[in-house]
Design an enzyme around this catalytic site. Structure first.
Site, PDB file in Angstrom:
ATOM      1  N   SER A  12      69.891 -16.088  13.610  1.00 40.55           N
ATOM      2  CA  SER A  12      70.066 -17.408  14.199  1.00 40.55           C
ATOM      3  C   SER A  12      70.341 -18.416  13.087  1.00 40.55           C
ATOM      4  O   SER A  12      69.500 -18.621  12.201  1.00 40.55           O
ATOM      5  CB  SER A  12      68.807 -17.837  14.953  1.00 40.55           C
ATOM      6  OG  SER A  12      68.877 -19.238  15.185  1.00 40.55           O
ATOM      7  N   HIS A  37      74.042 -15.656  16.016  1.00 43.63           N
ATOM      8  CA  HIS A  37      73.387 -16.344  17.135  1.00 43.63           C
ATOM      9  C   HIS A  37      73.377 -17.853  16.879  1.00 43.63           C
ATOM     10  O   HIS A  37      72.916 -18.318  15.834  1.00 43.63           O
ATOM     11  CB  HIS A  37      71.962 -15.801  17.272  1.00 43.63           C
ATOM     12  CG  HIS A  37      71.204 -16.308  18.453  1.00 43.63           C
ATOM     13  ND1 HIS A  37      71.336 -15.772  19.722  1.00 43.63           N
ATOM     14  CD2 HIS A  37      70.279 -17.293  18.559  1.00 43.63           C
ATOM     15  CE1 HIS A  37      70.526 -16.411  20.554  1.00 43.63           C
ATOM     16  NE2 HIS A  37      69.882 -17.343  19.881  1.00 43.63           N
ATOM     17  N   ASP A  39      72.238 -21.502  18.328  1.00 43.99           N
ATOM     18  CA  ASP A  39      71.278 -22.153  19.226  1.00 43.99           C
ATOM     19  C   ASP A  39      71.685 -23.587  19.526  1.00 43.99           C
ATOM     20  O   ASP A  39      71.580 -24.467  18.666  1.00 43.99           O
ATOM     21  CB  ASP A  39      69.883 -22.135  18.586  1.00 43.99           C
ATOM     22  CG  ASP A  39      69.248 -20.760  18.653  1.00 43.99           C
ATOM     23  OD1 ASP A  39      69.191 -20.183  19.750  1.00 43.99           O
ATOM     24  OD2 ASP A  39      68.812 -20.249  17.597  1.00 43.99           O
ATOM     25  N   MET A  41      70.882 -26.937  21.485  1.00 36.53           N
ATOM     26  CA  MET A  41      69.746 -27.633  22.113  1.00 36.53           C
ATOM     27  C   MET A  41      70.125 -29.076  22.422  1.00 36.53           C
ATOM     28  O   MET A  41      70.854 -29.702  21.655  1.00 36.53           O
ATOM     29  CB  MET A  41      68.548 -27.625  21.162  1.00 36.53           C
ATOM     30  CG  MET A  41      68.134 -26.233  20.715  1.00 36.53           C
ATOM     31  SD  MET A  41      66.632 -26.299  19.749  1.00 36.53           S
ATOM     32  CE  MET A  41      66.511 -24.584  19.219  1.00 36.53           C
ATOM     33  N   HIS A  70      73.647 -19.456  22.544  1.00 41.69           N
ATOM     34  CA  HIS A  70      72.460 -19.593  23.386  1.00 41.69           C
ATOM     35  C   HIS A  70      72.295 -21.058  23.766  1.00 41.69           C
ATOM     36  O   HIS A  70      71.935 -21.885  22.922  1.00 41.69           O
ATOM     37  CB  HIS A  70      71.257 -19.077  22.580  1.00 41.69           C
ATOM     38  CG  HIS A  70      69.931 -19.213  23.273  1.00 41.69           C
ATOM     39  ND1 HIS A  70      68.738 -19.063  22.599  1.00 41.69           N
ATOM     40  CD2 HIS A  70      69.597 -19.471  24.569  1.00 41.69           C
ATOM     41  CE1 HIS A  70      67.730 -19.221  23.451  1.00 41.69           C
ATOM     42  NE2 HIS A  70      68.227 -19.480  24.650  1.00 41.69           N
ATOM     43  N   MET A  72      70.433 -23.986  25.261  1.00 41.16           N
ATOM     44  CA  MET A  72      69.147 -24.514  25.729  1.00 41.16           C
ATOM     45  C   MET A  72      69.416 -25.943  26.164  1.00 41.16           C
ATOM     46  O   MET A  72      68.998 -26.916  25.517  1.00 41.16           O
ATOM     47  CB  MET A  72      68.104 -24.415  24.594  1.00 41.16           C
ATOM     48  CG  MET A  72      67.645 -22.981  24.377  1.00 41.16           C
ATOM     49  SD  MET A  72      66.918 -22.715  22.756  1.00 41.16           S
ATOM     50  CE  MET A  72      68.405 -22.442  21.799  1.00 41.16           C
ATOM     51  N   MET A 141      62.927 -14.551  25.936  1.00 41.74           N
ATOM     52  CA  MET A 141      62.369 -15.446  24.920  1.00 41.74           C
ATOM     53  C   MET A 141      60.943 -15.002  24.590  1.00 41.74           C
ATOM     54  O   MET A 141      60.106 -14.840  25.485  1.00 41.74           O
ATOM     55  CB  MET A 141      62.333 -16.897  25.422  1.00 41.74           C
ATOM     56  CG  MET A 141      63.689 -17.544  25.671  1.00 41.74           C
ATOM     57  SD  MET A 141      64.801 -17.570  24.261  1.00 41.74           S
ATOM     58  CE  MET A 141      63.836 -18.469  23.031  1.00 41.74           C
ATOM     59  N   ASP A 176      64.463 -13.045  21.541  1.00 44.17           N
ATOM     60  CA  ASP A 176      64.677 -14.258  20.754  1.00 44.17           C
ATOM     61  C   ASP A 176      63.356 -14.982  20.502  1.00 44.17           C
ATOM     62  O   ASP A 176      62.738 -15.492  21.437  1.00 44.17           O
ATOM     63  CB  ASP A 176      65.656 -15.175  21.485  1.00 44.17           C
ATOM     64  CG  ASP A 176      66.140 -16.319  20.614  1.00 44.17           C
ATOM     65  OD1 ASP A 176      65.735 -16.402  19.442  1.00 44.17           O
ATOM     66  OD2 ASP A 176      66.944 -17.131  21.126  1.00 44.17           O
TER      67      ASP A 176
HETATM   68  C1  DX5 Z   1      64.330 -20.776  19.571  1.00 44.63           C
HETATM   69  C2  DX5 Z   1      65.716 -20.244  19.289  1.00 44.63           C
HETATM   70  C3  DX5 Z   1      65.704 -19.052  18.413  1.00 44.63           C
HETATM   71  C4  DX5 Z   1      65.141 -19.309  17.056  1.00 44.63           C
HETATM   72  C5  DX5 Z   1      64.592 -18.054  16.493  1.00 44.63           C
HETATM   73  O1  DX5 Z   1      64.392 -21.830  20.455  1.00 44.63           O
HETATM   74  O2  DX5 Z   1      66.358 -19.888  20.490  1.00 44.63           O
HETATM   75  O3  DX5 Z   1      66.969 -18.438  18.331  1.00 44.63           O
HETATM   76  O4  DX5 Z   1      66.045 -19.840  16.159  1.00 44.63           O
HETATM   77  O5  DX5 Z   1      63.971 -18.376  15.287  1.00 44.63           O
HETATM   78  P1  DX5 Z   1      62.826 -17.493  14.665  1.00 44.63           P
HETATM   79  O6  DX5 Z   1      63.394 -16.110  14.456  1.00 44.63           O
HETATM   80  O7  DX5 Z   1      62.482 -18.192  13.410  1.00 44.63           O
HETATM   81  O8  DX5 Z   1      61.696 -17.467  15.678  1.00 44.63           O
HETATM   82 ZN    ZN Z   2      68.233 -18.556  20.442  1.00 41.48          ZN
END
Ligand code: DX5
Ligand code: ZN
Length: 226
Positions: A12, A37, A39, A41, A70, A72, A141, A176
């Site tokens: 990620s 990956h 993320d 948000m 991904h 969110m 998750m 994840d």
């Molecule tokens: C969390 C994200 C993850 C996160 C994982 O909201 O969706 O992808 O970056 O990070 P680690 O591996 O540090 O938990």
């Molecule tokens: Zn993620």
């Protein structure tokens, strides 16, 4: 993108240097990342804010493997086309992000991407029972989404349930949150094939010391192999 259930590591880039995404992506791929990956948000569905379609489009130029995006965010549907244009290979939406996950998954495939559906820790496996034929990936998750570096929440029971619900369908199970050499074997044994890892891949490394990323990924793979 052909389907297989071999173990894949998807670093990620939430844990990368935000001022140097291009070189960070090149470094993790050169060191053996299977997927990248990303993320996204929105500060609304989750209490944190990262980046949107123009940034993801800029990442695309550097990703030679698979760009796994991904979301969110809520709502999802108004942004699907923008992420298709940004070059996402897989676009994952949360089942909790709106009332119409069935429609959302259809729209993601309709826009030419693989469709993923993510489940927060508090959401049962059964929430995706009726959309498995519309999904290419289920993301379990193992932290509450929003931040990297959180403690792993054990969801192995949910992973096992999903693995049997999926049966022979070509659907990946992705994990994840909090994946490291200790937790990775638990979820892989339960049936997961894609492991997202942020802090466990990037810790101790940098674009100037990328071999650390490689060693961190090898440590996860070797722990799974046993
Ligand atoms: C969390 C994200 C993850 C996160 C994982 O909201 O969706 O992808 O970056 O990070 P680690 O591996 O540090 O938990
Ligand atoms: Zn993620």
């Amino acid at each position: 993108m052909s389907f297989d259930r071999s173990l894949k590591i998807a670093p990620s880039i939430l844990s990368a240097d935000f001022a140097d995404f291009g070189r960070e992506i090149q470094a993790i791929e050169a060191q053996g990342a299977d997927w990248v990956h990303v993320d996204v948000m929105d500060g609304h569905f989750v209490p944190n804010l990262t980046f949107g379609p123009p940034a993801v489009k800029a990442f695309r130029k550097h990703v030679k493997t698979v760009m796994d995006v991904h979301l969110m965010i809520a709502p999802v549907d108004p942004y699907i086309e923008a992420y298709a244009e940004a070059g996402a290979d897989i676009l994952t939406a949360h089942v909790e992000a709106g009332p119409h996950i069935h429609r959302t998954l259809q729209a993601i495939r309709g826009a030419g991407m693989k469709a993923g559906v993510a489940l927060n820790p508090g959401t049962p496996a059964e929430a995706v029972a009726h959309v498995l034929d519309l999904a290419d990936l289920v993301c379990v998750m193992t932290v509450n989404p929003g931040f990297g570096g959180q403690k792993f929440i054990d969801m192995t029971g949910k992973v096992r349930t999903l693995r049997s619900m999926i049966g022979d369908r070509p659907v990946h199970i992705e994990i994840d949150g909090g994946v490291d050499p200790v937790t990775a074997p638990l979820v892989a044994e339960a049936g997961a094939d894609v492991l997202v890892a942020g802090s466990a891949v990037f810790k101790g490394g940098s674009v100037d010391a990328p071999e650390v990323y490689g060693a961190n990924m090898r440590a996860i793979r070797e722990a799974v192999r046993g």
